[in-house]
Motif scaffolding. Structure first.
Motif, PDB file in Angstrom:
ATOM      1  N   GLY A  70      23.873  46.031 -25.315  1.00  0.00           N
ATOM      2  CA  GLY A  70      21.768  46.007 -24.265  1.00  0.00           C
ATOM      3  C   GLY A  70      21.756  46.737 -22.769  1.00  0.00           C
ATOM      4  O   GLY A  70      21.375  47.662 -22.175  1.00  0.00           O
ATOM      5  N   ALA A  71      21.927  46.006 -21.607  1.00  0.00           N
ATOM      6  CA  ALA A  71      21.382  45.767 -20.190  1.00  0.00           C
ATOM      7  C   ALA A  71      22.693  46.410 -19.633  1.00  0.00           C
ATOM      8  O   ALA A  71      23.873  46.127 -20.360  1.00  0.00           O
ATOM      9  N   THR A  72      22.020  47.422 -19.070  1.00  0.00           N
ATOM     10  CA  THR A  72      23.049  48.292 -18.398  1.00  0.00           C
ATOM     11  C   THR A  72      24.660  47.359 -17.329  1.00  0.00           C
ATOM     12  O   THR A  72      24.130  46.764 -16.407  1.00  0.00           O
ATOM     13  N   PRO A  73      26.139  47.199 -17.672  1.00  0.00           N
ATOM     14  CA  PRO A  73      26.544  47.044 -16.518  1.00  0.00           C
ATOM     15  C   PRO A  73      26.268  47.701 -15.236  1.00  0.00           C
ATOM     16  O   PRO A  73      26.426  48.795 -14.950  1.00  0.00           O
ATOM     17  N   GLU A  74      26.423  47.276 -14.398  1.00  0.00           N
ATOM     18  CA  GLU A  74      26.506  47.772 -13.335  1.00  0.00           C
ATOM     19  C   GLU A  74      27.873  47.361 -12.243  1.00  0.00           C
ATOM     20  O   GLU A  74      28.343  46.169 -12.469  1.00  0.00           O
ATOM     21  N   LEU A  75      28.546  48.379 -11.565  1.00  0.00           N
ATOM     22  CA  LEU A  75      29.481  48.489 -10.996  1.00  0.00           C
ATOM     23  C   LEU A  75      28.857  48.402  -9.195  1.00  0.00           C
ATOM     24  O   LEU A  75      28.569  49.093  -9.312  1.00  0.00           O
ATOM     25  N   ILE A  76      29.831  47.296  -8.953  1.00  0.00           N
ATOM     26  CA  ILE A  76      29.461  47.254  -7.072  1.00  0.00           C
ATOM     27  C   ILE A  76      30.825  47.441  -6.556  1.00  0.00           C
ATOM     28  O   ILE A  76      31.830  46.207  -6.588  1.00  0.00           O
ATOM     29  N   LEU A  77      31.195  48.544  -5.261  1.00  0.00           N
ATOM     30  CA  LEU A  77      32.179  48.068  -4.841  1.00  0.00           C
ATOM     31  C   LEU A  77      30.997  48.331  -2.936  1.00  0.00           C
ATOM     32  O   LEU A  77      30.326  48.773  -2.473  1.00  0.00           O
ATOM     33  N   VAL A  78      31.960  47.037  -2.184  1.00  0.00           N
ATOM     34  CA  VAL A  78      31.335  46.753  -1.225  1.00  0.00           C
ATOM     35  C   VAL A  78      33.054  46.938  -0.270  1.00  0.00           C
ATOM     36  O   VAL A  78      33.534  46.638  -0.732  1.00  0.00           O
ATOM     37  N   GLY A  79      32.506  46.795   0.908  1.00  0.00           N
ATOM     38  CA  GLY A  79      33.047  47.330   2.719  1.00  0.00           C
ATOM     39  C   GLY A  79      34.495  46.303   1.961  1.00  0.00           C
ATOM     40  O   GLY A  79      33.644  44.755   1.865  1.00  0.00           O
ATOM     41  N   GLY A  80      35.248  46.232   2.486  1.00  0.00           N
ATOM     42  CA  GLY A  80      36.651  45.464   2.491  1.00  0.00           C
ATOM     43  C   GLY A  80      37.122  45.084   1.186  1.00  0.00           C
ATOM     44  O   GLY A  80      38.298  44.149   0.963  1.00  0.00           O
ATOM     45  N   GLY A  81      36.327  46.062   0.141  1.00  0.00           N
ATOM     46  CA  GLY A  81      37.434  45.937  -0.681  1.00  0.00           C
ATOM     47  C   GLY A  81      37.632  45.469  -1.904  1.00  0.00           C
ATOM     48  O   GLY A  81      37.994  45.534  -2.832  1.00  0.00           O
ATOM     49  N   SER A  82      35.750  45.431  -2.064  1.00  0.00           N
ATOM     50  CA  SER A  82      35.862  43.613  -3.060  1.00  0.00           C
ATOM     51  C   SER A  82      35.315  44.752  -4.566  1.00  0.00           C
ATOM     52  O   SER A  82      34.382  45.356  -3.720  1.00  0.00           O
ATOM     53  N   ALA A  83      34.938  44.196  -5.043  1.00  0.00           N
ATOM     54  CA  ALA A  83      34.320  44.510  -6.679  1.00  0.00           C
ATOM     55  C   ALA A  83      34.203  43.604  -7.667  1.00  0.00           C
ATOM     56  O   ALA A  83      34.439  43.168  -7.675  1.00  0.00           O
ATOM     57  N   GLN A  84      32.734  44.322  -8.682  1.00  0.00           N
ATOM     58  CA  GLN A  84      32.540  43.622  -9.093  1.00  0.00           C
ATOM     59  C   GLN A  84      32.307  44.100 -10.494  1.00  0.00           C
ATOM     60  O   GLN A  84      31.207  45.176 -10.039  1.00  0.00           O
ATOM     61  N   ILE A  85      32.004  44.023 -11.457  1.00  0.00           N
ATOM     62  CA  ILE A  85      30.980  44.311 -13.019  1.00  0.00           C
ATOM     63  C   ILE A  85      30.487  43.324 -13.601  1.00  0.00           C
ATOM     64  O   ILE A  85      30.508  41.786 -13.453  1.00  0.00           O
ATOM     65  N   VAL A  86      28.591  43.584 -13.473  1.00  0.00           N
ATOM     66  CA  VAL A  86      28.237  42.175 -13.797  1.00  0.00           C
ATOM     67  C   VAL A  86      26.934  43.065 -14.859  1.00  0.00           C
ATOM     68  O   VAL A  86      26.447  44.150 -14.905  1.00  0.00           O
ATOM     69  N   PHE A  87      26.931  42.312 -16.345  1.00  0.00           N
ATOM     70  CA  PHE A  87      26.677  43.183 -17.411  1.00  0.00           C
ATOM     71  C   PHE A  87      26.369  40.866 -17.687  1.00  0.00           C
ATOM     72  O   PHE A  87      26.267  40.388 -17.730  1.00  0.00           O
ATOM     73  N   ARG A  88      25.419  41.872 -18.962  1.00  0.00           N
ATOM     74  CA  ARG A  88      24.553  40.990 -19.926  1.00  0.00           C
ATOM     75  C   ARG A  88      25.237  40.819 -21.397  1.00  0.00           C
ATOM     76  O   ARG A  88      25.840  41.787 -21.958  1.00  0.00           O
ATOM     77  N   ASP A  89      25.795  39.537 -21.656  1.00  0.00           N
ATOM     78  CA  ASP A  89      27.237  40.078 -22.902  1.00  0.00           C
ATOM     79  C   ASP A  89      25.864  40.162 -23.804  1.00  0.00           C
ATOM     80  O   ASP A  89      25.386  39.179 -23.786  1.00  0.00           O
ATOM     81  N   PRO A  90      26.246  41.623 -24.908  1.00  0.00           N
ATOM     82  CA  PRO A  90      25.320  41.214 -25.921  1.00  0.00           C
ATOM     83  C   PRO A  90      25.482  39.816 -26.857  1.00  0.00           C
ATOM     84  O   PRO A  90      24.875  39.414 -28.508  1.00  0.00           O
ATOM     85  N   ALA A  91      26.722  39.671 -27.138  1.00  0.00           N
ATOM     86  CA  ALA A  91      27.230  38.671 -27.863  1.00  0.00           C
ATOM     87  C   ALA A  91      26.726  37.145 -27.587  1.00  0.00           C
ATOM     88  O   ALA A  91      25.956  36.794 -28.544  1.00  0.00           O
ATOM     89  N   THR A  92      26.668  36.743 -26.334  1.00  0.00           N
ATOM     90  CA  THR A  92      26.419  35.581 -25.657  1.00  0.00           C
ATOM     91  C   THR A  92      24.836  35.814 -25.445  1.00  0.00           C
ATOM     92  O   THR A  92      24.002  34.397 -25.124  1.00  0.00           O
TER      93      THR A  92
END
Length: 180
Positions: A70-92
């Motif tokens: 469904g909604a496109t997951p987004e990978l975010i990499l920021v300075g200092g070495g932090s990472a996250q993927i934000v997405f909308r779970d199609p099941a919930t």
């Protein structure tokens, strides 16, 4: 010439000369060269999931899982070495954040997701090594899924495989591509 300069500097101390010569030779040898790593500024920012496909060892046809999210997951990499993927779970229908850290490698980035991150929701391994390249900028992985993928999550995302006998975790080829 370098040896002559060293002899002048160390004078009559053969032990000092031998140590200086060893250090000089080691600096010139190819054995001590380390691979350069990429510049973090090349990967800092936001990448959208463009492709997520899984092939369970050639037993079943490869499935494009990204189309089922469904909604496109987004990978975010920021300075200092932090990472996250934000997405909308199609099941919930709920938004989820997979938090972690990243470090640069010679060819891209290595992301280590937090122990609480439900990486199996996106069929990803806890440690994901992505290669950087392409135009526009892309981060990608194409190979055997380290440790396999969650059979339960695979069945949620690919319901037509519910009657298939799959191992838990399910081994296979994973192809992931994030792009700008």
């Amino acid at each position: 010439m370098i040896v002559g300069m060293m002899l002048t500097r160390v004078g009559r101390h053969p032990a000092v000369f031998a140590a200086a010569l060893a250090i000089g030779l080691a600096a010139c040898s190819g054995d001590t060269v380390t691979e350069p790593t990429m510049n973090a500024s090349a990967v800092t920012g936001s990448f959208m999931l463009r492709s997520l496909a899984f092939d369970p060892q050639g037993v079943l046809p490869e499935i494009d899982v990204a189309a089922r999210l469904g909604a496109t997951p987004e990978l975010i990499l920021v300075g200092g070495g932090s990472a996250q993927i934000v997405f909308r779970d199609p099941a919930t229908g709920l938004f989820s954040t997979l938090a972690g850290t990243y470090r640069m490698t010679p060819t891209g980035v290595q992301i280590d997701f937090d122990g609480r991150a439900r990486v199996e929701d996106l069929l990803l391994p806890r440690r994901l090594v992505l290669t950087f390249g392409g135009f526009p900028a892309q981060l990608f992985f194409d190979g055997e899924s380290p440790g396999g993928v969650s059979r339960e999550r695979l069945r949620v995302l690919v319901p037509e495989w519910n009657n298939e006998q799959l191992l838990s975790p399910t081994p296979g080829r994973l192809r992931v591509m994030f792009g700008r």
